[in-house]
Structures are given as structure tokens and as C-alpha cells.
Design a protein around this motif. Structure first.
Motif, short mmCIF file in Angstrom:
data_model
loop_
_atom_site.label_atom_id
_atom_site.label_comp_id
_atom_site.label_asym_id
_atom_site.label_seq_id
_atom_site.Cartn_x
_atom_site.Cartn_y
_atom_site.Cartn_z
N ASP A 165 0.64 -1.25 -0.08
CA ASP A 165 0.00 -0.08 -0.12
C ASP A 165 0.82 1.24 0.16
O ASP A 165 0.30 2.41 0.05
CB ASP A 165 -0.98 0.04 1.19
N GLY A 166 2.32 1.13 -0.12
CA GLY A 166 3.21 2.36 -0.05
C GLY A 166 3.22 2.89 1.28
O GLY A 166 4.06 3.73 1.37
N ALA A 167 2.73 2.40 2.36
CA ALA A 167 2.72 2.58 3.96
C ALA A 167 3.97 1.94 4.60
O ALA A 167 4.36 0.82 4.06
CB ALA A 167 1.35 2.73 4.39
N ARG A 168 4.32 2.66 5.73
CA ARG A 168 5.31 1.94 6.52
C ARG A 168 4.70 0.94 7.52
O ARG A 168 3.72 1.09 8.02
CB ARG A 168 6.03 3.14 7.23
N HIS A 169 5.07 -0.21 7.59
CA HIS A 169 4.71 -1.30 8.44
C HIS A 169 5.81 -1.89 9.34
O HIS A 169 6.80 -1.94 8.84
CB HIS A 169 4.04 -2.31 7.62
N ARG A 170 5.56 -2.17 10.57
CA ARG A 170 6.50 -2.76 11.61
C ARG A 170 6.71 -4.23 11.19
O ARG A 170 5.60 -5.03 11.16
CB ARG A 170 5.93 -2.48 12.99
N PRO A 171 7.85 -4.68 11.05
CA PRO A 171 8.31 -6.11 10.97
C PRO A 171 8.18 -6.75 12.15
O PRO A 171 8.35 -6.09 13.17
CB PRO A 171 9.73 -6.30 9.97
N VAL A 172 8.26 -8.11 12.05
CA VAL A 172 8.31 -8.95 13.35
C VAL A 172 9.89 -9.54 13.20
O VAL A 172 10.39 -9.80 12.10
CB VAL A 172 7.48 -10.25 13.37
N MET A 173 10.34 -9.62 14.44
CA MET A 173 11.99 -9.98 14.52
C MET A 173 12.02 -11.57 15.09
O MET A 173 11.70 -11.50 16.32
CB MET A 173 12.52 -9.00 15.05
N VAL A 174 12.06 -12.42 14.35
CA VAL A 174 12.48 -13.99 14.83
C VAL A 174 13.87 -14.16 15.06
O VAL A 174 14.64 -13.92 14.10
CB VAL A 174 11.65 -14.90 13.73
N HIS A 175 14.13 -14.48 16.29
CA HIS A 175 15.46 -14.81 16.65
C HIS A 175 15.79 -16.42 16.54
O HIS A 175 14.69 -17.14 17.31
CB HIS A 175 15.70 -14.29 17.96
#
Length: 412
Positions: A271-281
Motif C-alpha cells: 500500500d506504500g505505507a510503513r509497516h512494522r516487521p516481526v523479528m524472529v531470533h
């Protein structure tokens, strides 16, 4: 044999020194072992195995420094929640720098170093890197608890919808590595937060991450344990046990919704917007030190053929066969096998065979074998495939080593 004696026989601290794998020196300090040549071979081979497994699974490898500014660990939350286990800051002019206790803050910075699109996700970043823990001297021991740790670490930056599949794939990587290394998992543990104040706030994030890990563990027998989570999120711990039944954590998979927010990580969505990723360790074998310690005890020093410091020993019966023995070793090394000669100067043939009891493949070279271009093959497990051409032995041993499995020999 008593249980106590059997346990002592498989203690990696005793075996590691007897086999010339590692040692310590008071001038280096407690919890800071050094690797001897044979131990360095085991470590290097294990590291290369992990790197290749990660490359095949789509990971990209990086290097990051072992130092960071105090501000970095304030942002990540380590300074607030983990500083008791960190070495004290070192002053450089007006700044303070620390030996890192973890690789994840550095990987978060690498991720955010450029703009990321949703098309790049999942972005799998791996490193075999050093980290440092200020462990109390009373808990240090051999390779299992050390202050300088070489960690097989990786962080997967992905969308919320991808996180469960990525964590499940990490668990499958761990299972495959255990099979190849001959490691038995004692149990799987879902590590949850406890009542102490060492955990970051955010009940909704904890509940969401925990629900995802429970989904990852669907179909896997596990036990939940409060008070064992990382300070930033819940985790799956793969537990191993030593000869005395003492458990420790070797491999982990964690879902982190906290640090992506602290470091303001984002990706550009469709959508061209900023989204927060998930961080998998995730860590396939945890620390190299603890992994090698467990392998020493698990196998009693008789490592799988592909991991053994010496894979083939050639035993000339007398001096007349010595030159030919060195030629066999030369051929083996050209094919990538780790081979050595145990010559008659080392004692009787029987004594040399006993000394080489942990070497997977033994090739005895007597007068009859030398005349026929053969070697008499003995396997570590007691089997004797018999006399065969040198090229045949090297081909068959090489196949088993290249397969990186637990089998020692395949019948023709």
C-alpha cells in the motif's frame, strides 16, 4: 561401572583435555578456554556445516563488531534489563562502549540501514559472532559456561503473517542439524515471562508472541516454563541433557515484537505505507562452545566421521611400508579427508590401533597389502570390511564424510 564413574568418563572437561581439543590458562582467565588444533578442526567443521545449512535455507551472512555504544543497548533494552550480565562500560573520550551481550541490536541496525520493501521479506540475516557475558566464576565450567561466546545467531525480519512459518522452518533446521550431529533433544520448552521485573512491559505483545509460538509448537510435545523467557519476548528452548541428566538450553527460536518497535524498524508495504516487521531470533546450535561440549559427551569423543578431527589413520606395519603410507595420506588429503600416518615409531601395531580407536577409518598397510596395492580396512565400531584398493577406501570414506550424516560405512 558405577553411574558416577560413567558420568566422569563422559565429562567433556576431562575428555576435551585428554583428546587435545581445548584447554585453559590462568593468565587468560576463567571462562576463557582456548582451542587446540584438533578442537579447532571440530569447531571450524561445525561452523561451516551451519553456514552451509543457513545458505541453503536462504540466509544472508553478515559480520558485525563485538563493541557497541552504551546508547545502543539502552535502546534495545539490554542495559535496563540485562546489565548485571554485561561487562562494565569502557570509556572512549566522552563515550562509553561495551562488549556486546547479544547480536540482535547490531542486526537491527543492519536491517534499518536501508529502506526495505515487503518484497524482500522474509529477510534472513545470520552471523557466527562473538558475544560476552559477565558470568560469575562459580558457574563457569569447561565449554558449557564461558565468558567469551561464539554464537550461531540469526534474525529473520518478516511480516506478521510470515512469522509462524519462519519460526517453524527454524525449528525444522534445528531438528535436521540434531540428526546430522547425533544430538538427542531432551525436551522442548516454551519459555514464558515470570513475576520478576526483568521483562519489558507490554502484555498485548507478550500474549501475541506467545500465541504464535504455541502455533509453531502444534504437534510437538512441549512443556511451558514461567520465568525462562528472554527479557523482550517468549521463546522455544530445545533442551539437552548431559550424562548426569543435567539439562541446559542449546537451541532457541524466539518471536520478538519489542525490539522492532524500539529501533523503529519498518518496511514499505504494497500500500506504500510503513509497516512494522516481526523479528524472529533463532539459533540452530546455540553457542559453538556448548555445542562442542555436548558433542564430546554425547559421542565420548567418537565424533561422526564428517566431524572427526582425524578421519583416516594409515598404519604401516613396518618401516618398509612407511613411504607408501604417506602416499596414501597424500591422496586422502587431496580428496579433502583429514588423514595422518601412525608409524611404527609409535609402538606395536596393536598399540597404535588402540591409540587410534576414535578415528573412524583405519587402514593397515602390511607387506602383503603393499604388494597388491591394497589396505586392510578397520572401522571404529569394530567392523572389518577387509582388504581393498586404496582408491576404493578413499571413495567410500569420502562419500560418508560428504553426506554429513551419522553412518560410518555403507556396504557395497
Amino acid at each position: 561401572m558405577t553411574f558416577a564413574r560413567e558420568t566422569a568418563m563422559h565429562d567433556h572437561r576431562r575428555l576435551g583435555r585428554e583428546l587435545g581439543l581445548f584447554d585453559t590458562d590462568p593468565l587468560m582467565g576463567a571462562g576463557l578456554p582456548y582451542w587446540l588444533p584438533d578442537g579447532a578442526v571440530v569447531r571450524h567443521t561445525l561452523e561451516e556445516y551451519v553456514r552451509e545449512a543457513e545458505r541453503a535455507a536462504g540466509y544472508r551472512h553478515v559480520y558485525s563488531p563485538v563493541l557497541g555504544k552504551r546508547e545502543l543497548y539502552e535502546i534495545s533494552g539490554h542495559w535496563e534489563h540485562y546489565s548485571d550480565d554485561m561487562f562494565p562500560p569502557m570509556r572512549l573520550g566522552a563515550e562509553q562502549v561495551l562488549l556486546r551481550p547479544s547480536l540482535c541490536p547490531h542486526h537491527a541496525l543492519i536491517y534499518r540501514s536501508r529502506s526495505r520493501s515487503y518484497r524482500e521479506l522474509p529477510y534472513r540475516m545470520a552471523e557466527l559472532g562473538g558475544m560476552y557475558r559477565s558470568e560469575l566464576s562459580g558457574v563457569l565450567g569447561g565449554l558449557t559456561r564461558v565468558r567469551a561466546i561464539q554464537l550461531n545467531d540469526a534474525h529473520i525480519f518478516c511480516t506478521l503473517d510470515q512469522a509462524v512459518d519462519e519460526a517453524r522452518a527454524a525449528l525444522a533446521l534445528i531438528a535436521r542439524a540434531y540428526e546430522d550431529l547425533g544430538i538427542r533433544a531432551a525436551r522442548y520448552r516454551l519459555s514464558l515471562p515470570g513475576a520478576s521485573g526483568k521483562y519489558v512491559a507490554g502484555p498485548a505483545l507478550w500474549e501475541r508472541a506467545t500465541a504464535m509460538l504455541r502455533e509453531v509448537l502444534s504437534g510437538v510435545a512441549y512443556e511451558a516454563a514461567e520465568g525462562e523467557a528472554a527479557f523482550y519476548g517468549p521463546k522455544i528452548d530445545v533442551q539437552i541433557a548431559d550424562a548426569a541428566g543435567r539439562e541446559s538450553t542449546l537451541s532457541t527460536v524466539q518471536i520478538d515484537l519489542h525490539q522492532p518497535e524500539r529501533f523503529d524498524l519498518h518496511y514499505i508495504g504494497p500500500d506504500g505505507a510503513r509497516h512494522r516487521p516481526v523479528m524472529v531470533h533463532r539459533s540452530i546450535i546455540g553457542s559453538v562452545e556448548r555445542a562442542v561440549a555436548h558433542l564430546i559427551e554425547q559421542h565420548g569423543g567418537a565424533f561422526p566421521a564428517w566431524l572427526a578431527p582425524v578421519q583416516l589413520v594409515v598404519l604401516p606395519v613396518g618401516e618398509a611400508q612407511a613411504d607408501l603410507a604417506y602416499d596414501v595420506v597424500r591422496q586422502a588429503r587431496e580428496l579433502g579427508l583429514r588423514a595422518e600416518v601412525a608409524g611404527p615409531e609409535g609402538g606395536s601395531l596393536a598399540a597404535r590401533i588402540r591409540q587410534a580407536r576414535l578415528v573412524p577409518y583405519q587402514a593397515v598397510l602390511g607387506e602383503r597389502e603393499a604388494e597388491g596395492g591394497l589396505v586392510a580396512v578397520r572401522l571404529r565400531d569394530g567392523r572389518r570390511p577387509g582388504a581393498m584398493p586404496v582408491a576404493e577406501l578413499l571413495r567410500r570414506a569420502g562419500q560418508q564424510v560428504a553426506a554429513r550424516g551419522s553412518r560410518l560405512w555403507e556396504d557395497a
